[in-house]
Scaffold this active site. Structure first.
Site, PDB file in Angstrom:
ATOM      1  N   ASP A 213      45.854 -21.429 -83.166  1.00 49.01           N
ATOM      2  CA  ASP A 213      46.466 -22.374 -82.003  1.00 49.01           C
ATOM      3  C   ASP A 213      46.283 -23.967 -83.639  1.00 49.01           C
ATOM      4  O   ASP A 213      45.635 -24.489 -84.092  1.00 49.01           O
ATOM      5  CB  ASP A 213      44.889 -23.469 -80.859  1.00 49.01           C
ATOM      6  CG  ASP A 213      45.488 -24.488 -80.792  1.00 49.01           C
ATOM      7  OD1 ASP A 213      46.634 -25.019 -81.570  1.00 49.01           O
ATOM      8  OD2 ASP A 213      44.860 -25.000 -79.486  1.00 49.01           O
TER       9      ASP A 213
ATOM     10  N   GLU B  88      39.311 -24.937 -74.922  1.00 46.26           N
ATOM     11  CA  GLU B  88      40.474 -24.816 -75.277  1.00 46.26           C
ATOM     12  C   GLU B  88      41.043 -22.929 -74.999  1.00 46.26           C
ATOM     13  O   GLU B  88      42.090 -22.549 -74.606  1.00 46.26           O
ATOM     14  CB  GLU B  88      41.505 -25.248 -76.663  1.00 46.26           C
ATOM     15  CG  GLU B  88      41.772 -26.984 -76.515  1.00 46.26           C
ATOM     16  CD  GLU B  88      41.377 -27.304 -77.455  1.00 46.26           C
ATOM     17  OE1 GLU B  88      41.600 -27.392 -78.317  1.00 46.26           O
ATOM     18  OE2 GLU B  88      41.560 -29.123 -77.584  1.00 46.26           O
TER      19      GLU B  88
ATOM     20  N   LYS C 110      41.096 -37.756 -81.135  1.00 46.52           N
ATOM     21  CA  LYS C 110      40.233 -36.328 -81.166  1.00 46.52           C
ATOM     22  C   LYS C 110      39.290 -36.480 -81.807  1.00 46.52           C
ATOM     23  O   LYS C 110      38.256 -35.727 -81.570  1.00 46.52           O
ATOM     24  CB  LYS C 110      40.858 -35.281 -80.624  1.00 46.52           C
ATOM     25  CG  LYS C 110      40.120 -34.444 -79.947  1.00 46.52           C
ATOM     26  CD  LYS C 110      41.441 -33.115 -79.181  1.00 46.52           C
ATOM     27  CE  LYS C 110      40.844 -31.862 -78.351  1.00 46.52           C
ATOM     28  NZ  LYS C 110      41.673 -31.321 -77.898  1.00 46.52           N
TER      29      LYS C 110
ATOM     30  N   ASP D 275      45.086 -31.007 -70.701  1.00 44.70           N
ATOM     31  CA  ASP D 275      45.439 -30.452 -72.753  1.00 44.70           C
ATOM     32  C   ASP D 275      45.293 -31.517 -72.868  1.00 44.70           C
ATOM     33  O   ASP D 275      46.027 -32.312 -73.124  1.00 44.70           O
ATOM     34  CB  ASP D 275      46.060 -29.118 -72.479  1.00 44.70           C
ATOM     35  CG  ASP D 275      45.653 -29.118 -74.298  1.00 44.70           C
ATOM     36  OD1 ASP D 275      45.192 -30.131 -75.533  1.00 44.70           O
ATOM     37  OD2 ASP D 275      47.034 -28.571 -75.042  1.00 44.70           O
TER      38      ASP D 275
END
Ligand code: AMP
Length: 624
Positions: free
Chosen positions: A195, A171, A70, A8
Site C-alpha cells: 500500500d 485496510e 492520521k 477509507d
C-alpha cells in the site's frame, strides 16, 4: 439499520463507497472526484474548508491547513513519529490537555479526532447527497498496525461526525475483501498487501483461511509516499530553474504551490503517457531585470523513473522485514495486492512484481479498493451480502483458570482484534499472598481440557480475608495476535505480565476439532462447571456462616445451637464430594442458618439496648 457506508479515511485522500443492489459503488464528490483530499483548513475569516478547496489554498495558508492528521490520531505528543511530523509540517502540532498530539488552527487547539471528524462529515455528506438519504452507519478502515488507542480515537472521530461506527476494519483486510479473496470456497492463502499512498507506505502479510483473515505481520514507512515522488520532480524543476536564473522557487510560497500541483499532475499522467510537457507560465517575476519567468520542460517516463527509483527501492526494505516477521519466503506468498494511488505507476507495479516474483493484481482501482472493502464489510453486517465471512478475529476463546479448575473466558473466540478486556478477580482463601494466573485457550468449561498457554504468579498481596483483594486481570491482543496478560493488585499496584502468541501452533483443523469437541461435551462440561461454581458458593457461605456462628451462635437456644453445630460439621465433611443437588441443599441450609444467626445477632443487640444501625452505615460486602 439503514445503509452502511464504507470510508477509507486516508492520510492523503479519503474515499467513500457503499453497496447498492449488491453492487459496489464508489461515491464521487460534488466535483466528480472519487477521492477527496484529507485536508482541513480554517481561513483568516474563520471559514472551515475541507477537501479539494482546502488543498488548493494549502501553500498560501500553510499554517492553518492540516493534512496527514492520521499520523497524529491517538498518539501521545512525545511519540517519536509525532516529533518527526512536527519537523515536516508547516502547521503547529501542540500538546493537548491529555498529553496527546493536537493541532493548532487560527489559534484554536483541536484534537486530531475533531479534524478527522470534519473529513468524515464531508464523506458522509458526499454519500448523503449522492444517495439522497440520511446516513448514520459507517465502517471506517485503519492501518493494520494501529493500536487500541488509535482505533478508539478513529471511532470517536466517527462519533463526532454523527456516525455510528459499526466496525473498524484493517485496510489490508478491506483490500483483500474488495479483491474477492474473502469469498467462501477460496482456500487458504497468504496475501501481501503493498500500500503506497500519498504520504505513507504499508506492507501487510495476511493469512486467509475460510474467509477469516489474520494479520501475520506489518511493516512500512510512515514518511514515504507519493509526495516524495512529487518532491523529486519539484527538485528537478527547481534545481534547473535555479541554475538558469539564480532563484530558488522552493522559497516562494505561490511558486511552490504551482510547482506541487504541476509535479503531481505530471507524475500521474506519466502512468499512462510516455512523456508530458510541464508548462508553468509566469512562475516567477524578478523585482528587476528580466520580465516574468516561465517553466517549459518535457519530462519522460524514464526520466521520472530515474528520479524516483531510490524511493521505490526504499519501499522494498519493509517488505523484506514483513516477510521475515511472518516467517515466510517470497515464494510462500500466493497473491500480491496493490493499494494506494502511487501503485498506478507502472514502475512501482513492475518492481513489486519482480520482488515477490508474482504477477501483481491491478484489477481494482488502488485508491478505491480499501473503501470498497469497507463497504463490502458493511454489506455483510447489514445482511445485503452473504457469501463472505468474518474478519481479523481470535480463533479460540482466551481466559484464565479460576477456583476449582474452572475455565473463565475473558475474550471469546471470533472477537475482532486488536482488543482488550479486564476483569476483577479475588483470592479464594484467607491470607492468600500469591495468586497464580494460568492463561488458557479453548472452548471447554474446565481448565484442564483447554490448551495451557502460560502461567505466572502475582505475589506480594497483603494478607486479608478471602474475597477482599481486588486483582485486575487484563488480556490484550494486538493486531498480530500477540496476547499480553497482566495481573494487577489494585491495592498495592503490584503488577505481573506475560506475552503469549494466541494462535501459536494451531492449524485450522486443530481449531475446528477443538470447537467440535467442546460442542460434544457441552452438557457434561456445563454440569461440571455448575457443580464447581455451586461448591465455591457453598464454601463462601460456609466460611461466613461459621464466622457468624462463632460470634453469635451462643445467642441461640441451646438445642438450636447444637443442631447448627452438627449441621455445619456435617456440611464440612460432605462438601468436597457432594453432587450438584447435594450442594444446592447445602447452600439452602447454610443460607437459612445465616439468616437465623443474623436474627439472633439483632436480638442480642436490641436486648443490649443498642440502637439499630443508623442510615448510611456502610454495608458489608459479600465475599466475591
Ligand atoms: P492515496 O493516498 O491512495 O489516495 O494515493 C495518493 C497518491 O497517489 C498521491 O501521491 C497521488 O499523486 C498518487 N497517484 C494518484 N493517481 C496516480 C497515478 N495515476 N499515477 C501515479 N500516482 C498517482
Amino acid at each position: 439499520m439503514g445503509r452502511t457506508i464504507g470510508i477509507d479515511l486516508g492520510t492523503t485522500n479519503s474515499c467513500v463507497s457503499c453497496i447498492i443492489d449488491e453492487e459496489r459503488v464508489v461515491i464521487p464528490n460534488a466535483e466528480g472526484s472519487r477521492t477527496t483530499p484529507s485536508v482541513v483548513a480554517i481561513t483568516d475569516d474563520g471559514e472551515e474548508l475541507v477537501g479539494q478547496v482546502a488543498k488548493r489554498q494549502a501553500q498560501t495558508n500553510a499554517k492553518n491547513t492540516v493534512f496527514a492528521v492520521k499520523r497524529l490520531i491517538g498518539r501521545r505528543f512525545d511519540a517519536p513519529d509525532v516529533a518527526q511530523a512536527r519537523r515536516s509540517v508547516p502547521y503547529d502540532i501542540v500538546e493537548g490537555p491529555n498529553g496527546d498530539a493536537w493541532v493548532e488552527l487560527q489559534g484554536k487547539e483541536m484534537s486530531p479526532q475533531e479534524v478527522s471528524a470534519l473529513i468524515l462529515k464531508e464523506m458522509r455528506e458526499i454519500a448523503e447527497d449522492h444517495l439522497g438519504e440520511e446516513i448514520e452507519d459507517a465502517i471506517i478502515t485503519v492501518p493494520a498496525y494501529f493500536n487500541d488507542a488509535q482505533r478508539q480515537a478513529t471511532k470517536d472521530a466517527g462519533r463526532i461526525a454523527g456516525l455510528t461506527v459499526s466496525r473498524i476494519v484493517n485496510e489490508p483486510t478491506a483490500a483483500a475483501l474488495a479483491y474477492g479473496l474473502g469469498e467462501q470456497g477460496s482456500g487458504a492463502m497468504k496475501v501481501a498487501v503493498y500500500d503506497l499512498g500519498g504520504g505513507t507506505f504499508d506492507i501487510s502479510i495476511l493469512e486467509m483461511t475460510e474467509g477469516v483473515f489474520s494479520v501475520l505481520s506489518t511493516s512500512g514507512d510512515t514518511f514515504l509516499g507519493g509526495e516524495d515522488f512529487d518532491n523529486a520532480i519539484i527538485d528537478w524543476l527547481a534545481d534547473d530553474f535555479e541554475m538558469e536564473h539564480g532563484v530558488d522557487l522552493r522559497e516562494d510560497r505561490m511558486a511552490l504551490q504551482r510547482l506541487k500541483e504541476e509535479a503531481e499532475q505530471a507524475k500521474c499522467e506519466l502512468s499512462s503517457a510516455e512523456e508530458v510537457e510541464i508548462n508553468i507560465p509566469f512562475v516567477y517575476t524578478p523585482e528587476e531585470g528580466e520580465g516574468p519567468l516561465h517553466i517549459e520542460k518535457t519530462l519522460t517516463r524514464s526520466k521520472l523513473e530515474e528520479l524516483v527509483d531510490h524511493l521505490i527501492e526504499r519501499s522494498l526494505d519493509p517488505c523484506r522485514t514483513a516477510l521475515q516477521d511472518a516467517n515466510l519466503r517470497r515464494s510462500d506468498v500466493d497473491e500480491v495486492l496493490l493499494v494506494g494511488g502511487m501503485t498506478r505507476m507502472p514502475r512501482v507495479q513492475q518492481r513489486v512484481g519482480e520482488f515477490f516474483d508474482k504477477q501483481v493484481d491491478t484489477s481494482v482501482n488502488p485508491d478505491e479498493v480499501v473503501s470498497i472493502g469497507a463497504a463490502i464489510q458493511g454489506g455483510i453486517i447489514g445482511g445485503e451480502l452473504t457469501d463472505v465471512l468474518l474478519l481479523d478475529v481470535t480463533p479460540l476463546t482466551l481466559g484464565v483458570e479460576t477456583a476449582g479448575g474452572v475455565f473463565t473466558p475473558l475474550i471469546e473466540r471470533n472477537t475482532t482484534v486488536p482488543c482488550s478486556h479486564t476483569e476483577i478477580f479475588s483470592t479464594s482463601v484467607d491470607n492468600q499472598t500469591m495468586v497464580p494466573i494460568h492463561v488458557l485457550q479453548g472452548e471447554r468449561s474446565m481448565a484442564k481440557d483447554n490448551k495451557s498457554l502460560a502461567r505466572f504468579e502475582l505475589t506480594g498481596i497483603p494478607p486479608s480475608p478471602r474475597g477482599v483483594p481486588k486483582i485486575a486481570v487484563t488480556f490484550q491482543i494486538n493486531e498480530n495476535g500477540m496476547v499480553t496478560v497482566s495481573a494487577r493488585d489494585q491495592a498495592t499496584g503490584q503488577e505481573q505480565s506475560v506475552n503469549v502468541v494466541a494462535d501459536g501452533g494451531l492449524s485450522d483443523d486443530d481449531i475446528e476439532q477443538i470447537v467440535k469437541e467442546a460442542q460434544a461435551k457441552q452438557e457434561e462440561d456445563q454440569r461440571r462447571k455448575e457443580t464447581i461454581e455451586m461448591r465455591n458458593q457453598a464454601e463462601g457461605l460456609l466460611y461466613s456462616t461459621e464466622r457468624s456462628f462463632d460470634m453469635y451462635g451462643e445467642e441461640l437456644p441451646p438445642d438450636e445451637y447444637e443442631e447448627m453445630a452438627e449441621d455445619i460439621a456435617a456440611i464440612k465433611e460432605l462438601l468436597d464430594d457432594a453432587s450438584l443437588e447435594e450442594l444446592e441443599t447445602i447452600c439452602t441450609t447454610l443460607e437459612a442458618a445465616a439468616h437465623r444467626l443474623s436474627e439472633a445477632m439483632y436480638d442480642a443487640v436490641e436486648g443490649a439496648g443498642a440502637d439499630a444501625p443508623a442510615e448510611g452505615d456502610e454495608a458489608v460486602a459479600d465475599d466475591v
